[in-house]
Each structure stands twice: as C-alpha cells, then as structure tokens.
Write a protein that holds these residues in place. Structure first.
Motif: not given
Length: 118
Positions: A32, A35, A56, A78-79, A81, A83, A85, A95, A109, A111
């Motif tokens: 986290r 990000i 992002l 991110f949560e 999905r 993208y 990591v 995270l 990263f 996407r």
C-alpha cells in the motif's frame, strides 16, 4: 539510497519503464505504501505519464480532486484486481504484504484489461 525501476505492463504484453523511485531511508514497506508513493509521483507530475492506460490515477476523473482521493482510488483498484503488483516475477496479492527494497529489484505494475462482454 536505493533506486528502483518501476515498469508498467498491460494485458496486451506492452512493457515499458515508467518511473524510478529513490528511497533514502526506508528499506521495508507495505505494498500500500509503494502504491501510494507511485500515485504521489504521478500526481506531482500533473498526472502526465508516458502511457495514460497504465496510469494509476485516471486523468479527468471528477471524483478525484486531491492526492488522498487518488491514492484511495488506486488502492481500491488494486483490491478489485484492476492491476497487479509483481516484484521480481512474483505477484504480491495483498496491500499489507511487506516488501524489502533492494537495488536489483524489479517492480511491475500490470494493468489488467477486461474482456469484451465479460
């Protein structure tokens, strides 16, 4: 100082260098935090990134007026999905997963592009 190259990829296989982070003090951090730092760099750059589809922070999104809102948007993406990591060829799924920065580290990263009709 630890310099880390950040790469961006899309589901179409396009890969390009995106950013370079210079970490002066902290060697351990959570995903986290990584990000959030990426979003701050995009924000400080006026949202200008070489390829907008890998950013992002979506440009022109009406609900994103502050860097904090942009960070929140990226963390939620991110949560869900939007993208991934990937660090040294390993996906980091959460995270709050910790990472240790090293000079030879590669952070990607990626996407994800939704399928048409699904």
């Amino acid at each position: 100082m630890t310099a880390i190259l950040i790469r961006d990829e899309t589901g179409t296989g396009i890969s390009r260098p995106a950013l370079r982070f210079d970490w002066k003090a902290r060697r351990h951090l959570r995903v986290r935090d990584l990000i959030a730092e990426r979003v701050r760099l995009e924000w400080d750059n006026g949202g200008k990134i070489e390829n907008e589809e890998t950013a992002l922070v979506p440009q022109g999104a009406p609900c994103i007026e502050t860097v904090e809102a942009a960070i929140d948007h990226a963390l939620k993406a991110f949560e869900r999905r939007a993208y991934l990591v990937i660090i040294n060829d390993h996906q980091i799924p959460h995270l709050d997963d910790g990472i240790t920065l090293s000079p030879d580290m590669t952070i990607t990263f990626m996407r994800l592009i939704p399928l048409v009709g699904g």
